[in-house]
Design an enzyme around this catalytic site. Structure first.
Site, PDB file in Angstrom:
ATOM      1  N   ASN A   1      88.403   3.564 101.606  1.00 52.95           N
ATOM      2  CA  ASN A   1      87.709   4.597 102.381  1.00 52.95           C
ATOM      3  C   ASN A   1      86.250   4.709 101.903  1.00 52.95           C
ATOM      4  O   ASN A   1      85.858   5.706 101.300  1.00 52.95           O
ATOM      5  CB  ASN A   1      88.442   5.940 102.227  1.00 52.95           C
ATOM      6  CG  ASN A   1      87.973   6.969 103.227  1.00 52.95           C
ATOM      7  OD1 ASN A   1      86.948   6.802 103.889  1.00 52.95           O
ATOM      8  ND2 ASN A   1      88.715   8.060 103.328  1.00 52.95           N
TER       9      ASN A   1
ATOM     10  N   TYR B   1      80.944  11.602  99.021  1.00 54.87           N
ATOM     11  CA  TYR B   1      81.151  12.261  97.736  1.00 54.87           C
ATOM     12  C   TYR B   1      79.990  11.966  96.788  1.00 54.87           C
ATOM     13  O   TYR B   1      79.503  12.866  96.095  1.00 54.87           O
ATOM     14  CB  TYR B   1      82.480  11.836  97.106  1.00 54.87           C
ATOM     15  CG  TYR B   1      83.683  12.111  97.988  1.00 54.87           C
ATOM     16  CD1 TYR B   1      83.716  13.207  98.856  1.00 54.87           C
ATOM     17  CD2 TYR B   1      84.776  11.268  97.981  1.00 54.87           C
ATOM     18  CE1 TYR B   1      84.806  13.447  99.672  1.00 54.87           C
ATOM     19  CE2 TYR B   1      85.883  11.507  98.791  1.00 54.87           C
ATOM     20  CZ  TYR B   1      85.884  12.602  99.641  1.00 54.87           C
ATOM     21  OH  TYR B   1      86.963  12.842 100.451  1.00 54.87           O
TER      22      TYR B   1
ATOM     23  N   ILE C   1      91.603  16.499 102.454  1.00 54.17           N
ATOM     24  CA  ILE C   1      90.511  16.785 103.391  1.00 54.17           C
ATOM     25  C   ILE C   1      90.567  15.705 104.450  1.00 54.17           C
ATOM     26  O   ILE C   1      90.731  14.519 104.132  1.00 54.17           O
ATOM     27  CB  ILE C   1      89.137  16.852 102.693  1.00 54.17           C
ATOM     28  CG1 ILE C   1      88.041  17.210 103.701  1.00 54.17           C
ATOM     29  CG2 ILE C   1      88.830  15.584 101.920  1.00 54.17           C
ATOM     30  CD1 ILE C   1      86.730  17.616 103.075  1.00 54.17           C
TER      31      ILE C   1
ATOM     32  N   VAL D   1      89.363  14.669 108.766  1.00 54.53           N
ATOM     33  CA  VAL D   1      88.644  14.963 110.003  1.00 54.53           C
ATOM     34  C   VAL D   1      89.250  14.129 111.116  1.00 54.53           C
ATOM     35  O   VAL D   1      89.520  12.935 110.933  1.00 54.53           O
ATOM     36  CB  VAL D   1      87.130  14.640 109.858  1.00 54.53           C
ATOM     37  CG1 VAL D   1      86.388  14.858 111.176  1.00 54.53           C
ATOM     38  CG2 VAL D   1      86.499  15.473 108.754  1.00 54.53           C
TER      39      VAL D   1
ATOM     40  N   GLU E   1      90.547  12.594  94.453  1.00 51.53           N
ATOM     41  CA  GLU E   1      90.892  11.184  94.466  1.00 51.53           C
ATOM     42  C   GLU E   1      90.621  10.657  95.868  1.00 51.53           C
ATOM     43  O   GLU E   1      90.752  11.386  96.846  1.00 51.53           O
ATOM     44  CB  GLU E   1      92.379  10.943  94.136  1.00 51.53           C
ATOM     45  CG  GLU E   1      92.768  11.267  92.717  1.00 51.53           C
ATOM     46  CD  GLU E   1      93.121  12.724  92.510  1.00 51.53           C
ATOM     47  OE1 GLU E   1      93.146  13.161  91.356  1.00 51.53           O
ATOM     48  OE2 GLU E   1      93.357  13.447  93.507  1.00 51.53           O
TER      49      GLU E   1
END
Length: 184
Positions: free
Chosen positions: A142, A149, A104, A106, A137
């Site tokens: 980050n 999450y 994922i 952006v 994961e």
């Protein structure tokens, strides 16, 4: 009938009324609400590869993304802003009662504006009727992703040592899980 509606919803998530109101009354709609998700296709790869290269020192290759199209249990989406600008993408695998977020990302120019949350909420809802748990994961480097999450209900369940390539060696991955089946 319901299956057909869900397939249509999976193909494109878009609210024309929101876009209309955004044009007529620009301050009335949150920019996140104007984002839409649709299934990724091969024509999206140049934009997806650009975002991948902007975000990762060791990006996935075009071949890896093409393999994701071929894998039967993978589902690939792009997130678009108005004017059909791809601002992000997400890829999940669903099988054997488990969903796994494979990737994922952006575009840095659109980060912290709701695209990541919108994609995560979408993949959670997509996976909910198809799986009991969702896994992912994330790099410890980050913290913004980890915060998102956690806000979405993911729990830290472990560490994968040396999971990610990194300059000068490898970086661990923090493993997260989300129960998709409500507890009674």
């Amino acid at each position: 009938m319901w299956k057909l509606l869900h397939k249509l919803k999976d193909a494109v998530i878009y609210d024309a009324d929101r876009e209309f109101y955004a044009k007529v009354f620009p301050d009335s709609v949150d920019s996140k609400d104007l984002l839409r998700l649709r299934k990724m296709d091969h024509g999206d790869l140049p934009s997806v590869l650009k975002i991948e290269a902007l975000n990762y020192e060791f990006p996935w290759s075009e071949g890896v993304f093409k393999d994701c199209f071929r894998a039967m249990n993978y589902v690939n989406w792009v997130c678009e802003a108005p004017e059909d600008v791809i601002v992000g993408y997400c890829i999940i695998s669903v099988m054997a009662g488990e969903a796994h977020i494979m990737n994922i990302s952006v575009n840095p120019d659109f980060q912290r504006q709701g695209a990541g949350r919108k994609m995560m909420e979408h993949v959670i809802e997509y996976a909910r009727p198809r799986a009991e748990k969702m896994f992912l994961e994330v790099r410890p480097s980050n913290p913004n992703a980890m915060a998102l999450y956690r806000k979405l209900g993911f729990q830290e369940i472990g560490i994968r040592k040396g999971y990610y390539p990194a300059k000068g060696g490898r970086e661990d991955a923090i493993m997260f899980a989300l129960d998709l089946v409500p507890m009674l």
